[in-house]
Design a protein around this motif. Structure first.
Motif, PDB file in Angstrom:
ATOM      1  N   SER A 214      10.529  50.663  -8.745  1.00  0.00           N
ATOM      2  CA  SER A 214       9.362  51.105  -7.979  1.00  0.00           C
ATOM      3  C   SER A 214       8.130  50.289  -8.347  1.00  0.00           C
ATOM      4  O   SER A 214       8.036  49.740  -9.446  1.00  0.00           O
ATOM      5  CB  SER A 214       9.057  52.589  -8.244  1.00  0.00           C
ATOM      6  OG  SER A 214      10.131  53.414  -7.870  1.00  0.00           O
ATOM      7  N   LYS A 215       7.198  50.252  -7.405  1.00  0.00           N
ATOM      8  CA  LYS A 215       5.910  49.629  -7.652  1.00  0.00           C
ATOM      9  C   LYS A 215       4.883  50.381  -6.815  1.00  0.00           C
ATOM     10  O   LYS A 215       5.201  50.905  -5.745  1.00  0.00           O
ATOM     11  CB  LYS A 215       5.925  48.152  -7.284  1.00  0.00           C
ATOM     12  CG  LYS A 215       4.701  47.366  -7.771  1.00  0.00           C
ATOM     13  CD  LYS A 215       4.896  45.878  -7.596  1.00  0.00           C
ATOM     14  CE  LYS A 215       3.702  45.080  -8.114  1.00  0.00           C
ATOM     15  NZ  LYS A 215       3.440  45.308  -9.542  1.00  0.00           N
ATOM     16  N   GLU A 216       3.636  50.436  -7.302  1.00  0.00           N
ATOM     17  CA  GLU A 216       2.627  51.187  -6.580  1.00  0.00           C
ATOM     18  C   GLU A 216       1.269  50.514  -6.672  1.00  0.00           C
ATOM     19  O   GLU A 216       0.998  49.714  -7.578  1.00  0.00           O
ATOM     20  CB  GLU A 216       2.537  52.624  -7.095  1.00  0.00           C
ATOM     21  CG  GLU A 216       2.064  52.770  -8.521  1.00  0.00           C
ATOM     22  CD  GLU A 216       2.065  54.222  -8.978  1.00  0.00           C
ATOM     23  OE1 GLU A 216       2.980  54.981  -8.578  1.00  0.00           O
ATOM     24  OE2 GLU A 216       1.155  54.588  -9.744  1.00  0.00           O
ATOM     25  N   VAL A 217       0.430  50.851  -5.716  1.00  0.00           N
ATOM     26  CA  VAL A 217      -0.955  50.399  -5.700  1.00  0.00           C
ATOM     27  C   VAL A 217      -1.827  51.595  -5.326  1.00  0.00           C
ATOM     28  O   VAL A 217      -1.443  52.419  -4.486  1.00  0.00           O
ATOM     29  CB  VAL A 217      -1.162  49.237  -4.700  1.00  0.00           C
ATOM     30  CG1 VAL A 217      -0.794  49.653  -3.276  1.00  0.00           C
ATOM     31  CG2 VAL A 217      -2.595  48.719  -4.743  1.00  0.00           C
ATOM     32  N   THR A 218      -2.958  51.715  -5.982  1.00  0.00           N
ATOM     33  CA  THR A 218      -3.919  52.764  -5.651  1.00  0.00           C
ATOM     34  C   THR A 218      -5.117  52.142  -4.957  1.00  0.00           C
ATOM     35  O   THR A 218      -5.717  51.173  -5.451  1.00  0.00           O
ATOM     36  CB  THR A 218      -4.377  53.528  -6.901  1.00  0.00           C
ATOM     37  OG1 THR A 218      -3.248  54.217  -7.456  1.00  0.00           O
ATOM     38  CG2 THR A 218      -5.452  54.546  -6.553  1.00  0.00           C
ATOM     39  N   VAL A 219      -5.446  52.708  -3.812  1.00  0.00           N
ATOM     40  CA  VAL A 219      -6.599  52.270  -3.038  1.00  0.00           C
ATOM     41  C   VAL A 219      -7.640  53.385  -3.093  1.00  0.00           C
ATOM     42  O   VAL A 219      -7.312  54.563  -2.907  1.00  0.00           O
ATOM     43  CB  VAL A 219      -6.203  51.990  -1.574  1.00  0.00           C
ATOM     44  CG1 VAL A 219      -7.416  51.556  -0.758  1.00  0.00           C
ATOM     45  CG2 VAL A 219      -5.114  50.939  -1.515  1.00  0.00           C
ATOM     46  N   THR A 220      -8.876  53.026  -3.377  1.00  0.00           N
ATOM     47  CA  THR A 220      -9.964  53.998  -3.352  1.00  0.00           C
ATOM     48  C   THR A 220     -10.918  53.645  -2.219  1.00  0.00           C
ATOM     49  O   THR A 220     -11.227  52.476  -1.985  1.00  0.00           O
ATOM     50  CB  THR A 220     -10.731  54.035  -4.683  1.00  0.00           C
ATOM     51  OG1 THR A 220     -11.271  52.744  -4.967  1.00  0.00           O
ATOM     52  CG2 THR A 220      -9.824  54.470  -5.816  1.00  0.00           C
ATOM     53  N   ILE A 221     -11.372  54.667  -1.516  1.00  0.00           N
ATOM     54  CA  ILE A 221     -12.276  54.485  -0.377  1.00  0.00           C
ATOM     55  C   ILE A 221     -13.462  55.415  -0.578  1.00  0.00           C
ATOM     56  O   ILE A 221     -13.299  56.636  -0.695  1.00  0.00           O
ATOM     57  CB  ILE A 221     -11.567  54.779   0.952  1.00  0.00           C
ATOM     58  CG1 ILE A 221     -10.312  53.898   1.075  1.00  0.00           C
ATOM     59  CG2 ILE A 221     -12.503  54.549   2.125  1.00  0.00           C
ATOM     60  CD1 ILE A 221      -9.446  54.220   2.266  1.00  0.00           C
ATOM     61  N   GLU A 222     -14.649  54.825  -0.602  1.00  0.00           N
ATOM     62  CA  GLU A 222     -15.852  55.593  -0.909  1.00  0.00           C
ATOM     63  C   GLU A 222     -16.916  55.372   0.159  1.00  0.00           C
ATOM     64  O   GLU A 222     -17.426  54.268   0.316  1.00  0.00           O
ATOM     65  CB  GLU A 222     -16.401  55.181  -2.273  1.00  0.00           C
ATOM     66  CG  GLU A 222     -17.601  55.985  -2.710  1.00  0.00           C
ATOM     67  CD  GLU A 222     -18.123  55.560  -4.071  1.00  0.00           C
ATOM     68  OE1 GLU A 222     -18.954  56.291  -4.632  1.00  0.00           O
ATOM     69  OE2 GLU A 222     -17.704  54.498  -4.573  1.00  0.00           O
ATOM     70  N   PRO A 223     -17.274  56.421   0.907  1.00  0.00           N
ATOM     71  CA  PRO A 223     -18.390  56.313   1.854  1.00  0.00           C
ATOM     72  C   PRO A 223     -19.723  56.351   1.102  1.00  0.00           C
ATOM     73  O   PRO A 223     -19.899  57.171   0.186  1.00  0.00           O
ATOM     74  CB  PRO A 223     -18.243  57.546   2.738  1.00  0.00           C
ATOM     75  CG  PRO A 223     -16.895  58.119   2.420  1.00  0.00           C
ATOM     76  CD  PRO A 223     -16.597  57.716   1.026  1.00  0.00           C
ATOM     77  N   LEU A 224     -20.647  55.498   1.498  1.00  0.00           N
ATOM     78  CA  LEU A 224     -21.934  55.410   0.806  1.00  0.00           C
ATOM     79  C   LEU A 224     -23.081  55.516   1.797  1.00  0.00           C
ATOM     80  O   LEU A 224     -23.048  54.931   2.876  1.00  0.00           O
ATOM     81  CB  LEU A 224     -22.037  54.082   0.042  1.00  0.00           C
ATOM     82  CG  LEU A 224     -20.974  53.838  -1.038  1.00  0.00           C
ATOM     83  CD1 LEU A 224     -21.068  52.426  -1.573  1.00  0.00           C
ATOM     84  CD2 LEU A 224     -21.128  54.844  -2.169  1.00  0.00           C
ATOM     85  N   HIS A 225     -24.119  56.270   1.388  1.00  0.00           N
ATOM     86  CA  HIS A 225     -25.355  56.412   2.179  1.00  0.00           C
ATOM     87  C   HIS A 225     -26.520  55.939   1.328  1.00  0.00           C
ATOM     88  O   HIS A 225     -26.937  56.643   0.414  1.00  0.00           O
ATOM     89  CB  HIS A 225     -25.644  57.874   2.526  1.00  0.00           C
ATOM     90  CG  HIS A 225     -24.613  58.561   3.332  1.00  0.00           C
ATOM     91  ND1 HIS A 225     -23.414  58.977   2.829  1.00  0.00           N
ATOM     92  CD2 HIS A 225     -24.613  58.917   4.645  1.00  0.00           C
ATOM     93  CE1 HIS A 225     -22.719  59.575   3.782  1.00  0.00           C
ATOM     94  NE2 HIS A 225     -23.422  59.551   4.891  1.00  0.00           N
ATOM     95  N   ASP A 226     -27.050  54.791   1.611  1.00  0.00           N
ATOM     96  CA  ASP A 226     -28.275  54.346   0.937  1.00  0.00           C
ATOM     97  C   ASP A 226     -28.227  54.586  -0.569  1.00  0.00           C
ATOM     98  O   ASP A 226     -29.220  54.973  -1.179  1.00  0.00           O
ATOM     99  CB  ASP A 226     -29.496  55.075   1.514  1.00  0.00           C
ATOM    100  CG  ASP A 226     -30.106  54.309   2.666  1.00  0.00           C
ATOM    101  OD1 ASP A 226     -29.747  53.134   2.843  1.00  0.00           O
ATOM    102  OD2 ASP A 226     -30.932  54.885   3.388  1.00  0.00           O
ATOM    103  N   ARG A 227     -27.073  54.454  -1.160  1.00  0.00           N
ATOM    104  CA  ARG A 227     -26.996  54.709  -2.595  1.00  0.00           C
ATOM    105  C   ARG A 227     -25.957  53.801  -3.217  1.00  0.00           C
ATOM    106  O   ARG A 227     -25.085  53.250  -2.542  1.00  0.00           O
ATOM    107  CB  ARG A 227     -26.642  56.170  -2.883  1.00  0.00           C
ATOM    108  CG  ARG A 227     -25.266  56.596  -2.386  1.00  0.00           C
ATOM    109  CD  ARG A 227     -24.991  58.056  -2.730  1.00  0.00           C
ATOM    110  NE  ARG A 227     -23.742  58.539  -2.165  1.00  0.00           N
ATOM    111  CZ  ARG A 227     -22.553  58.410  -2.754  1.00  0.00           C
ATOM    112  NH1 ARG A 227     -22.451  57.801  -3.912  1.00  0.00           N
ATOM    113  NH2 ARG A 227     -21.462  58.899  -2.176  1.00  0.00           N
ATOM    114  N   GLU A 228     -26.051  53.677  -4.518  1.00  0.00           N
ATOM    115  CA  GLU A 228     -25.067  52.896  -5.232  1.00  0.00           C
ATOM    116  C   GLU A 228     -23.769  53.677  -5.342  1.00  0.00           C
ATOM    117  O   GLU A 228     -23.739  54.897  -5.256  1.00  0.00           O
ATOM    118  CB  GLU A 228     -25.587  52.549  -6.633  1.00  0.00           C
ATOM    119  CG  GLU A 228     -26.804  51.622  -6.633  1.00  0.00           C
ATOM    120  CD  GLU A 228     -27.246  51.292  -8.045  1.00  0.00           C
ATOM    121  OE1 GLU A 228     -26.626  51.800  -8.994  1.00  0.00           O
ATOM    122  OE2 GLU A 228     -28.222  50.539  -8.180  1.00  0.00           O
TER     123      GLU A 228
END
Length: 702
Positions: free
Chosen positions: A193-207
Motif C-alpha cells: 500500500s501507499k498513501e498521500v494526504t491532501v489538505t485543503i484550506e479555505p482562506l479569507h483575508d488571513r494567513e
C-alpha cells in the motif's frame, strides 16, 4: 441520499457518492464556508480514468470513508491494469478549518504494477446564492494560481474587497503538477500500500492556520465528539428503533453546531442552510434542552448579538427584532441581497423569548436572563410596537424588503397561507401559532420577573397575555368547523384552511382544555395524519398537495412542536400515535435519518415518498426524536419553583424506557419506566435536583 456531506464548524464538503465534486449533479457540489464555494471541482483519477465505486458510507457526518477500485485498462501496448486489482480508499474529515483527505492505494495484482493517481481540482469562489440559482450580481475576479514545492493556491479578489483563496498541499512527491492538477506515480507489489494526504484550506483575508498531522487532527476531532457524548443523557429501551433515532439525532445535531463567537448553536441544515437561522436554530436548541442546555445558551447569545437596532426596510429590520438568517458571501457583503443579516421572520422574536424561559426552566440559570435583560426588553417592545402595528393585540408580518420573503412564518413559501376557496391570503397576516408563541413568551417572562422581584413588570405582562388569550380565542376560533384558522388576512378575515399550525398552540397555554382536546383530535384525524406523521395541511382543502413544500407534506419538526404540546397538556394517546408514525417513517430513510420533510401520501401505500430536495441532516428534524423522549416521559421542569412535571407513558409494544443523567437545575434526574401488565411502574433511580416531582396517573415502584 445521492450525495455525501461532512461538516465541522462552518466548513462543509458536499460530494457525490464516490467522493468527487463534479458538475451535472442534482446538488451543487463543492467545499463551502462563509457562503462561498472554495472548491468547485475535485476528481480522483487512476491512469486518467474515474474509479469504480464500491462502498460509500454517509452515516458519520464528521468523517467519511469511501472505497473504490480501478476499471479494466488496456492500450495499444497491452495491459495497464487488470480490473479491480487496485483498491482505493478515501478517508476524509474536517478539523479547525482544514479538510484532510488521505488517498490510500493497495495492490491485489499478483505482480508488481505501476500506475498514476491524480487529482483534478478547481475553485470558482461562487456565492451560495448564485450557486443555487437564486440571484445574480456583481462579483469579483479570479486571480493567478500560485505554486509551492508541495502545493498550489487558487486565489480570488471579491467585489467585497475580501481576498479569498484555496490552499492545497500534499505530503508526497508528485510526478506532475500544473494548474488544477497534481499526479503521483506509484509502483506497488502484491498487497503493498501507499498513501498521500491532501489538505485543503479555505482562506479569507488571513494567513493560513497551522495544518496538523492527520492523526493529531483526527484525534482532536474524536476528542470533541467524546466530550459531546459524555454530556448527553443515556437512553435505553427495548424499542431499538427509538434508541437508534435518538443517537442519530444527537450525532447530527453535533455536526451542525457552529460557533461564530458567542457559543455553539445549531445551524439550520445541510447542504444549503449551514448558517445561523433565527427560527431554525432556536427551535433546534429548544428540542435539545433535555440533552444539552449549553447549546441553548450559545443560541440565545448569538441571536442577542444580531438583534435588530434600527428600521431598515431593505432587511425587514426593526429595533428589537430577532434575525431570520445571516449570510457571509459576496452578495450579502456588497448589499446586493439583504441577508447580512435579514430579519424577515415574524416568529423568531417570540421564539427567542420562549427559548430563554425554557432554558431557565431547565437550568435555573438566572444569570443569563440578567445578562440578556436589555435584549428581552427590546424583544417585548418589538412584539407590542412593530409586531402589532395596528394595535389589535395580534403580531402580523408584512414584507418590505424587495428581495426578502413574502410569507414570514415557518411555512415561508409563497403559497403557504391560502383560503379555503384557493385564494392566497394577502399581508399583513397574523398567524395562529405566532400568537401562541407570544402568549407563552409573555407568561414565561412574567414568571422570571416575579422570581427576580419585578412584580410590576410581571403583572403588566400577565395582563397583556390574558388580553391576547381572550382576543385570540374570539378571532381565530371557527365555530362552524370547530377548529382554529391558520391566520387572519389583511382584512382580519379568517384564513380557514385546516393546517398543522394550530397544533403548536398546545404548548403555549393559550387554549382552553376543551379546545386543546379538539386540536389534539384533529391532528390525528385521517385528514391530517398520514400514518407517518401530521401533514402540514388537511386532505380535502383547496390548497392540499401531498407533494408540496408546505401544503400537505410532513415536517418532522412541525410534528415535534405539536408533540411537546401534547406531552405538556397530557394528550398521551394522540402523542403516542404521532411518535409511532414518525418512527415508522424513519425506517424508509437512509441511516434512519428523518429528513427536513417528506411527502404527505397516506401510509396505506406502505412507503414514505421522499421530498426531492429535502435537507439532510437538518437541525430541527434531527432534534425531533429527542422530543419523543421528553414527551414519553412527560418531562417538563420548572426550576424557578423547584418542581418537575413527570407523566410517563410507553408506546404500544414497548416495555421499558430508561433515561439516565438528565441535567435539571444543578442536579441529575434518572428515570426508569417499565410495563407491568396493564400498568406502568416508574422508578426514580437518581434525583439530585432537590426538586419536587409531580407524578400523574402512574404507580411508583419501590
Amino acid at each position: 441520499m445521492n450525495y455525501r456531506v461532512i461538516k465541522e464548524n462552518d466548513l462543509f464538503l458536499l460530494t457525490d457518492e464516490k467522493g468527487d465534486i463534479v458538475g451535472n449533479h442534482p446538488y451543487e457540489l463543492g467545499l463551502y464556508t462563509r457562503d462561498t464555494r472554495f472548491l468547485s471541482s475535485f476528481k480522483l483519477l487512476i491512469n486518467g480514468e474515474t474509479p469504480v465505486g464500491l462502498h460509500s458510507d454517509g452515516g458519520e457526518n464528521y468523517r467519511s470513508r469511501i472505497l473504490l477500485t480501478n476499471p479494466h485498462q488496456e492500450d495499444e501496448n497491452g495491459l495497464k491494469l487488470w480490473r479491480e486489482s487496485i483498491e482505493l480508499e478515501r478517508n476524509r474529515f474536517i478539523q479547525d478549518g482544514v479538510l484532510y483527505e488521505t488517498i490510500k492505494a493497495t495492490s491485489y495484482f499478483p505482480k508488481q504494477v505501476s500506475f498514476t493517481i491524480a487529482l483534478e481540482m478547481d475553485a470558482d469562489f461562487t456565492d451560495m446564492f448564485i450557486v443555487r440559482g437564486f440571484q445574480n450580481g456583481n462579483t469579483g475576479t479570479r486571480q493567478d494560481t500560485t505554486f509551492s514545492s508541495n502545493g498550489m493556491n487558487f486565489t480570488y479578489q471579491g467585489a467585497d474587497d475580501i481576498a479569498r483563496s484555496t490552499k492545497i498541499e500534499w505530503n508526497e512527491p508528485h510526478k506532475e503538477v500544473r494548474e488544477g492538477y497534481v499526479a503521483f506515480e506509484w509502483t506497488l507489489d502484491h498487497k503493498q500500500s501507499k498513501e498521500v494526504t491532501v489538505t485543503i484550506e479555505p482562506l479569507h483575508d488571513r494567513e493560513s492556520s497551522k495544518v496538523e498531522e492527520p492523526q493529531k487532527a483526527l484525534a482532536a476531532l474524536h476528542q470533541s465528539y467524546d466530550e459531546w457524548n459524555r454530556k448527553l443523557p443515556t437512553v435505553s429501551t427495548d424499542l431499538k428503533e427509538l434508541e437508534q433515532l435518538v443517537k442519530r439525532g444527537t450525532d447530527d445535531l453535533r455536526v451542525l453546531l457552529t460557533d461564530v463567537g458567542f457559543g455553539s448553536f445549531p445551524v439550520a441544515g445541510l447542504p444549503w442552510f449551514g448558517v445561523p437561522f433565527g427560527r431554525d436554530s432556536l427551535i433546534a436548541a429548544l428540542q435539545l434542552l433535555p440533552f444539552n442546555a449549553e447549546v441553548a445558551k450559545g443560541t440565545l447569545k448569538t441571536m442577542a448579538h444580531y438583534q435588530g437596532t434600527k428600521v431598515d426596510a431593505w432587511r425587514d429590520e426593526q429595533p428589537g427584532k430577532i434575525m431570520h438568517e445571516i449570510r457571509y458571501g459576496e452578495l450579502a457583503n456588497t448589499n446586493q441581497i439583504p441577508f447580512a443579516p435579514y430579519y424577515g421572520s415574524v416568529d423568531s422574536t417570540p421564539l427567542f423569548l420562549m427559548l430563554l424561559v425554557e432554558y431557565v426552566n431547565w437550568t435555573g440559570d438566572l444569570e443569563l436572563f440578567k445578562e440578556l435583560q436589555e435584549n428581552v426588553k427590546r424583544a417585548l417592545k418589538w412584539i407590542d410596537e412593530y409586531g402589532d402595528r395596528d394595535g389589535d393585540l395580534f403580531v402580523e408580518y408584512h414584507q418590505e424588503a424587495s428581495k426578502g420573503i413574502a410569507n414570514q412564518g415557518w411555512k415561508d413559501s409563497g403559497d403557504s397561507v391560502v383560503h379555503r376557496n384557493g385564494d392566497y391570503a394577502r399581508s399583513p397576516i397574523a398567524l395562529s401559532e405566532v400568537q401562541g408563541y407570544v402568549y407563552q413568551a409573555k407568561t414565561g417572562i412574567a414568571s422570571v420577573y416575579r422570581t427576580l422581584g419585578e412584580s410590576i413588570k410581571a403583572q403588566e405582562l400577565e395582563t397583556a397575555a390574558e388580553e391576547l388569550k381572550a382576543a385570540f380565542n374570539e378571532a381565530f376560533w371557527m365555530e362552524d368547523i370547530g377548529f382554529y384558522a391558520i391566520a387572519l388576512d389583511e382584512h382580519k378575515k379568517q384564513v380557514g384552511t385546516i393546517t398543522s399550525n394550530p397544533g403548536h398552540l398546545l404548548l403555549s397555554g393559550i387554549l382552553t382544555e376543551e379546545r386543546a382536546n379538539r386540536v389534539s383530535a384533529v391532528m390525528v384525524s385521517d385528514e391530517m395524519f398520514s400514518g407517518f406523521g401530521i401533514r402540514t395541511m388537511a386532505v380535502g382543502e383547496a390548497g392540499y398537495n401531498p407533494m408540496s413544500y408546505h401544503n400537505g407534506s410532513v415536517w418532522p419538526h412541525d410534528n415535534s412542536m405539536i408533540l411537546l404540546g401534547m406531552g405538556k397538556s397530557n394528550h398521551q394517546e394522540e402523542m403516542k400515535t404521532v411518535v409511532q408514525g414518525l418512527i415508522d417513517a424513519s425506517k424508509h430513510f437512509e441511516y434512519s435519518r428523518l429528513p427536513e420533510l417528506f411527502c404527505g401520501y397516506n401510509s396505506s401505500i406502505n412507503k414514505v415518498v421522499p421530498y426531492p430536495v429535502a435537507c439532510s441532516p437538518q437541525a430541527w428534524a434531527a432534534g425531533t426524536p429527542l422530543t419523543f423522549i421528553q414527551t414519553l416521559l412527560g418531562l417538563f421542569p420548572d426550576s424557578l419553583n423547584k418542581k418537575i412535571q413527570l407523566q410517563p407513558t410507553l408506546l404500544p409494544g414497548m416495555n421499558e424506557l430508561q433515561v439516565d443523567n438528565v441535567r435539571i437545575g444543578n442536579g441529575i434526574l434518572s428515570v426508569e419506566v417499565t410495563r407491568q401488565g396493564d400498568k406502568l411502574a416508574v422508578k426514580i433511580t437518581e434525583n439530585t435536583t432537590g426538586f419536587e416531582i409531580d407524578q400523574f396517573s402512574i404507580i411508583t415502584a419501590s
